[in-house]
Motif scaffolding. Sequence first.
Motif, PDB file in Angstrom:
ATOM      1  N   VAL A 188       1.030  -1.115   0.109  1.00  0.00           N
ATOM      2  CA  VAL A 188      -0.093  -0.165  -0.091  1.00  0.00           C
ATOM      3  C   VAL A 188       0.912   1.228  -0.031  1.00  0.00           C
ATOM      4  CG1 VAL A 188      -1.805   1.234   1.321  1.00  0.00           C
ATOM      5  CG2 VAL A 188      -1.800  -1.313   1.258  1.00  0.00           C
ATOM      6  N   GLN A 189       1.933   1.183   0.916  1.00  0.00           N
ATOM      7  CA  GLN A 189       2.625   2.225   0.905  1.00  0.00           C
ATOM      8  C   GLN A 189       3.775   2.283  -0.256  1.00  0.00           C
ATOM      9  OE1 GLN A 189       5.282   2.583   4.235  1.00  0.00           O
ATOM     10  NE2 GLN A 189       6.229   4.488   3.793  1.00  0.00           N
ATOM     11  N   GLN A 190       4.304   1.291  -0.580  1.00  0.00           N
ATOM     12  CA  GLN A 190       5.296   1.284  -1.664  1.00  0.00           C
ATOM     13  C   GLN A 190       4.777   1.657  -3.058  1.00  0.00           C
ATOM     14  OE1 GLN A 190       8.181  -1.741  -1.193  1.00  0.00           O
ATOM     15  NE2 GLN A 190       9.205  -1.303  -3.038  1.00  0.00           N
ATOM     16  N   MET A 191       3.474   1.178  -3.470  1.00  0.00           N
ATOM     17  CA  MET A 191       2.996   1.260  -4.885  1.00  0.00           C
ATOM     18  C   MET A 191       1.911   2.033  -4.711  1.00  0.00           C
ATOM     19  SD  MET A 191       3.365  -2.815  -5.812  1.00  0.00           S
ATOM     20  CE  MET A 191       4.999  -3.659  -5.343  1.00  0.00           C
ATOM     21  N   SER A 192       1.669   2.805  -3.528  1.00  0.00           N
ATOM     22  CA  SER A 192       0.436   3.759  -3.584  1.00  0.00           C
ATOM     23  C   SER A 192      -0.861   3.101  -3.999  1.00  0.00           C
ATOM     24  CB  SER A 192       0.736   5.195  -4.378  1.00  0.00           C
ATOM     25  OG  SER A 192       1.893   5.625  -3.944  1.00  0.00           O
ATOM     26  N   LEU A 193      -1.425   2.089  -3.244  1.00  0.00           N
ATOM     27  CA  LEU A 193      -2.431   1.268  -3.863  1.00  0.00           C
ATOM     28  C   LEU A 193      -3.845   1.939  -3.112  1.00  0.00           C
ATOM     29  CD1 LEU A 193      -0.967  -2.358  -3.364  1.00  0.00           C
ATOM     30  CD2 LEU A 193      -1.373  -0.845  -5.385  1.00  0.00           C
ATOM     31  N   TYR A 194      -3.928   3.266  -2.729  1.00  0.00           N
ATOM     32  CA  TYR A 194      -5.057   3.934  -2.067  1.00  0.00           C
ATOM     33  C   TYR A 194      -6.317   3.845  -3.136  1.00  0.00           C
ATOM     34  CZ  TYR A 194      -1.825   5.244   1.822  1.00  0.00           C
ATOM     35  OH  TYR A 194      -0.949   5.117   2.509  1.00  0.00           O
ATOM     36  N   PRO A 195      -5.691   4.142  -4.595  1.00  0.00           N
ATOM     37  CA  PRO A 195      -6.969   3.840  -5.457  1.00  0.00           C
ATOM     38  C   PRO A 195      -7.588   2.637  -5.548  1.00  0.00           C
ATOM     39  CG  PRO A 195      -5.192   5.086  -6.455  1.00  0.00           C
ATOM     40  CD  PRO A 195      -4.792   4.576  -5.237  1.00  0.00           C
ATOM     41  N   GLU A 196      -6.655   1.530  -5.418  1.00  0.00           N
ATOM     42  CA  GLU A 196      -7.164   0.275  -5.326  1.00  0.00           C
ATOM     43  C   GLU A 196      -8.065  -0.324  -4.073  1.00  0.00           C
ATOM     44  OE1 GLU A 196      -5.177   0.419  -8.461  1.00  0.00           O
ATOM     45  OE2 GLU A 196      -4.287   0.954  -6.501  1.00  0.00           O
ATOM     46  N   LEU A 197      -7.703   0.387  -3.082  1.00  0.00           N
ATOM     47  CA  LEU A 197      -8.748   0.312  -1.664  1.00  0.00           C
ATOM     48  C   LEU A 197      -9.843   0.747  -1.829  1.00  0.00           C
ATOM     49  CD1 LEU A 197      -5.649   0.944   1.152  1.00  0.00           C
ATOM     50  CD2 LEU A 197      -6.455  -1.249   0.047  1.00  0.00           C
TER      51      LEU A 197
ATOM     52  N   ASN B 195       5.127   8.164   6.093  1.00  0.00           N
ATOM     53  CA  ASN B 195       5.873   8.390   5.008  1.00  0.00           C
ATOM     54  C   ASN B 195       6.935   9.430   5.003  1.00  0.00           C
ATOM     55  OD1 ASN B 195       7.031   8.109   2.312  1.00  0.00           O
ATOM     56  ND2 ASN B 195       5.018   8.700   1.258  1.00  0.00           N
ATOM     57  N   SER B 196       8.169   9.052   5.104  1.00  0.00           N
ATOM     58  CA  SER B 196       9.268  10.026   5.556  1.00  0.00           C
ATOM     59  C   SER B 196       9.688  10.817   4.360  1.00  0.00           C
ATOM     60  CB  SER B 196      10.546   9.349   6.002  1.00  0.00           C
ATOM     61  OG  SER B 196      10.988   8.292   5.182  1.00  0.00           O
ATOM     62  N   ALA B 197       9.257  10.245   2.966  1.00  0.00           N
ATOM     63  CA  ALA B 197       9.482  11.160   1.859  1.00  0.00           C
ATOM     64  C   ALA B 197       8.864  12.200   1.820  1.00  0.00           C
ATOM     65  CB  ALA B 197       9.174  10.195   0.696  1.00  0.00           C
TER      66      ALA B 197
ATOM     67  N   THR C 213      10.137 -13.036  -8.914  1.00  0.00           N
ATOM     68  CA  THR C 213      11.329 -12.495  -8.586  1.00  0.00           C
ATOM     69  C   THR C 213      11.440 -11.194  -8.564  1.00  0.00           C
ATOM     70  OG1 THR C 213      12.335 -13.000 -10.487  1.00  0.00           O
ATOM     71  CG2 THR C 213      12.583 -14.819  -8.679  1.00  0.00           C
ATOM     72  N   SER C 214      10.661 -10.463  -9.508  1.00  0.00           N
ATOM     73  CA  SER C 214      10.943  -8.987  -9.593  1.00  0.00           C
ATOM     74  C   SER C 214       9.590  -8.407 -10.120  1.00  0.00           C
ATOM     75  CB  SER C 214      12.135  -8.688 -10.768  1.00  0.00           C
ATOM     76  OG  SER C 214      11.733  -9.344 -11.871  1.00  0.00           O
ATOM     77  N   LEU C 215       9.704  -7.130 -10.006  1.00  0.00           N
ATOM     78  CA  LEU C 215       8.476  -6.387 -10.336  1.00  0.00           C
ATOM     79  C   LEU C 215       8.940  -5.092 -11.280  1.00  0.00           C
ATOM     80  CD1 LEU C 215       6.231  -6.361  -7.351  1.00  0.00           C
ATOM     81  CD2 LEU C 215       5.892  -7.580  -9.068  1.00  0.00           C
ATOM     82  N   PRO C 216       7.903  -4.668 -12.289  1.00  0.00           N
ATOM     83  CA  PRO C 216       8.423  -3.415 -12.758  1.00  0.00           C
ATOM     84  C   PRO C 216       7.990  -2.289 -12.497  1.00  0.00           C
ATOM     85  CG  PRO C 216       6.052  -4.349 -13.646  1.00  0.00           C
ATOM     86  CD  PRO C 216       6.790  -5.166 -12.466  1.00  0.00           C
ATOM     87  N   LEU C 217       8.645  -2.000 -11.096  1.00  0.00           N
ATOM     88  CA  LEU C 217       8.612  -0.874 -10.533  1.00  0.00           C
ATOM     89  C   LEU C 217      10.052  -0.285 -10.210  1.00  0.00           C
ATOM     90  CD1 LEU C 217       6.238  -2.040  -7.797  1.00  0.00           C
ATOM     91  CD2 LEU C 217       5.643  -0.586  -9.727  1.00  0.00           C
ATOM     92  N   TYR C 218      10.024   1.075 -10.306  1.00  0.00           N
ATOM     93  CA  TYR C 218      11.465   1.582 -10.503  1.00  0.00           C
ATOM     94  C   TYR C 218      11.627   2.916  -9.265  1.00  0.00           C
ATOM     95  CZ  TYR C 218      10.548  -0.533 -14.767  1.00  0.00           C
ATOM     96  OH  TYR C 218      10.056  -1.269 -15.666  1.00  0.00           O
ATOM     97  N   ASN C 219      10.935   2.489  -8.226  1.00  0.00           N
ATOM     98  CA  ASN C 219      11.147   3.472  -6.963  1.00  0.00           C
ATOM     99  C   ASN C 219      11.849   2.588  -5.848  1.00  0.00           C
ATOM    100  OD1 ASN C 219       9.175   1.672  -6.289  1.00  0.00           O
ATOM    101  ND2 ASN C 219       7.472   3.424  -5.823  1.00  0.00           N
ATOM    102  N   ASP C 220      12.302   1.604  -6.014  1.00  0.00           N
ATOM    103  CA  ASP C 220      12.986   0.729  -5.016  1.00  0.00           C
ATOM    104  C   ASP C 220      14.312   0.306  -5.592  1.00  0.00           C
ATOM    105  OD1 ASP C 220      13.173  -1.785  -3.290  1.00  0.00           O
ATOM    106  OD2 ASP C 220      12.377  -0.589  -2.187  1.00  0.00           O
TER     107      ASP C 220
END
Length: 704
Positions: free
Chosen positions: A134-143, A312-314, A581-588
């Motif tokens: 939820v935090q890493q991928m901003s899943l609030y829309p899905e919730l 979220n410290s960012a 093993t991996s995901l198409p995300l580029y913020n981590d």
Amino acid sequence: MAEEEGPTVELHQRRKLKSSENKESAKEEKIRDTPMPERAPKHVLFQRFAKIFIGCLAAVTSGMMYALYLSAYHERKFWFSNRQELEREITFQGDSAIYYSYYKDMLKAPSFERGVYELTHNNKTVSLKTINAVQQMSLYPELIASVLYQATGSNEIIEPVYFYIGIVFGLQGIYVTALFVTSWLMSGTWLAGMLTVAWFIINRVDTTRIEYSIPLRENWALPYFACQIAALTGYLKSNLNTYGERFCYLLMSASTYTFMMMWEYSHYLLFLQAISLFLLDSFSLEQSEKVHEVYKIYIFSLFLGYLLQFENSALLVSPLLSLVVALMLAKCLQLNVKKGTFIAKIMKVINFYLVCTLTVTLNIIMKMFVPHKENGHMLKFLEVKFGLNMTKNFTMNWLLCQESLQAPSQDFFLRLTQSSLLPFYVLVLIICFLSMMQVIFRRINGKSLKETITLEDGRIGGRPEIIYHVIHTILLGSLAMVIEGLKYLWTPYVCMLAAFGVCSPELWMTLFKWLRLRTVHPVLLFFPRLMTELMELQEFYDPDTVELMTWIKRQAPVAAVFAGSPQLMGAIKLCTGWMVTSLPLYNDDDLLKRNENIYQIYSKRSAEDIYKILTSYKANYLIVEDAICNEVGTMRGCRVKDLLDIANGHVVCEEGDKLTYSKYGRFCHEVKINYSPYVNYFTRVYWNRSYFVYKINTVISFQS
């Protein structure tokens, strides 16, 4: 003396009598005049009501028609209603597949609380890694979408996928409506809103990515930002009444916070907006009170977002917070900076310097004391992008080769010119910018502006909402000229600003005085092109991927872990639910390192090296894609295998494609031949024209 006082007293009395007579006569005139204007206000109010009603109806209709158009176009493009569920899910590519897969997980959960817990403690997506999705991928829309789907009883009426994409298409309708209203507020006529919508849809390739990646975070977030822009535009207007100002303030507060919750990069966009407001205030183009009220909204949204986004410290180390705090501190220190004295001008320069210094200092201090995971790879990317550094790192070079992260191509400007958008935008921007400079110059010299309607007297430049948009679009345009992916933030406001200028009474006559424009009006291009697109029957045909997903669901063990390109892993997670093993995300940083390591299957590495990499992530199956292994269409030097060779020191010779400094062949080619030692580590269990699936052996038996 007494005789002399008589005439003077009489004179004073006469003056008083005369003034009182004038007042009484004025009152009598007002009384006589009052019956006459009573009809005029009623007539004017009726005209205003009719204008507002027609404009609101046009704005809402435009948004609804655009949403329906997107739905029809999506159906025509993918034949969505005639597809099986698996074929529908394949249309979600890359990171879009990941977002939709979590929406499915929420619907499968026994309760909302349990679903949220499983997402915040997710260990079923990436092997050997527990993530707060939820935090890493901003899943609030899905919730939110999952709650609405179940709470409204839609599960008995509509399939989950239609409900999901329907919400996104509806938000795009709100997006268009907000742009319509913004242009309307700036120009005073709803015809500008119609022209904005026409230009937005004509240049749809450059204004939105909704057709290619529906669940993207920006497709959920930008409609709220457009609403915030519309509310801010109304809030900055000088002639706004108290009730209108209060409504704009509340709408701006709600949309700012929602925008920040929907997209992890939203605070960077708000940072640019804050800079625009700061410049607006610095040149005394708007009352400081209004601008600082907007700053308070930023602070409230940041801290509330920090609390509700799992601390979220960012957000605490974001440049937006540092800038707003610096502006607040500078306001407490500034004295008489808006008066026309020489000292005031010096103070204004000092205030500008103080804000810049405080912003940088506060940001450094916050990063020192607040533990955070900053996107260090993005800073390195910017260094390489602007030529400040050189690297052989695969991830950095791979990002540089992405089309969305390169400078805009000539085709982009050609498309905007052919639709007549770019010429009008440049003309409007030049006129507004010159007028703004004129206003600033007069304010610096302490001159008051004339209350006239001509451009030369600075009426356009004196309107704060117009100048805010000019500054903001210049900042966004500067970034879009460096990174093409940012054009989706800039181009919609190009449509809005150009439409405002074309339909603005202050600029229309100027346009025809300065230039005699002979071109097809954009509205004439609107309906024919849309009808042509809707009449074209397209088809999404990918049987190889469908066969692969079907095989995985039927043959692979439930506990299996798959390795392959990140884009394919996103589709596997969505369509099958198996672990990857991996995901198409580029913020981590960890996921980026995983992606680079898994991509080694397309490099010139030994079978033992690849085996060690895959087993370190507990992978059970490896999928090799022919499209990547035999990639030929990409720009030379940007193919995945080329980037891997550079990162691994396997240099390409100038006289050909022969590779050196490696005694091993390319793994994705060698493993297909089925000879030792590759057959000892990997066993082919499935293949078709596009994919080769290998089981990673747990017991290695070397054969001669």
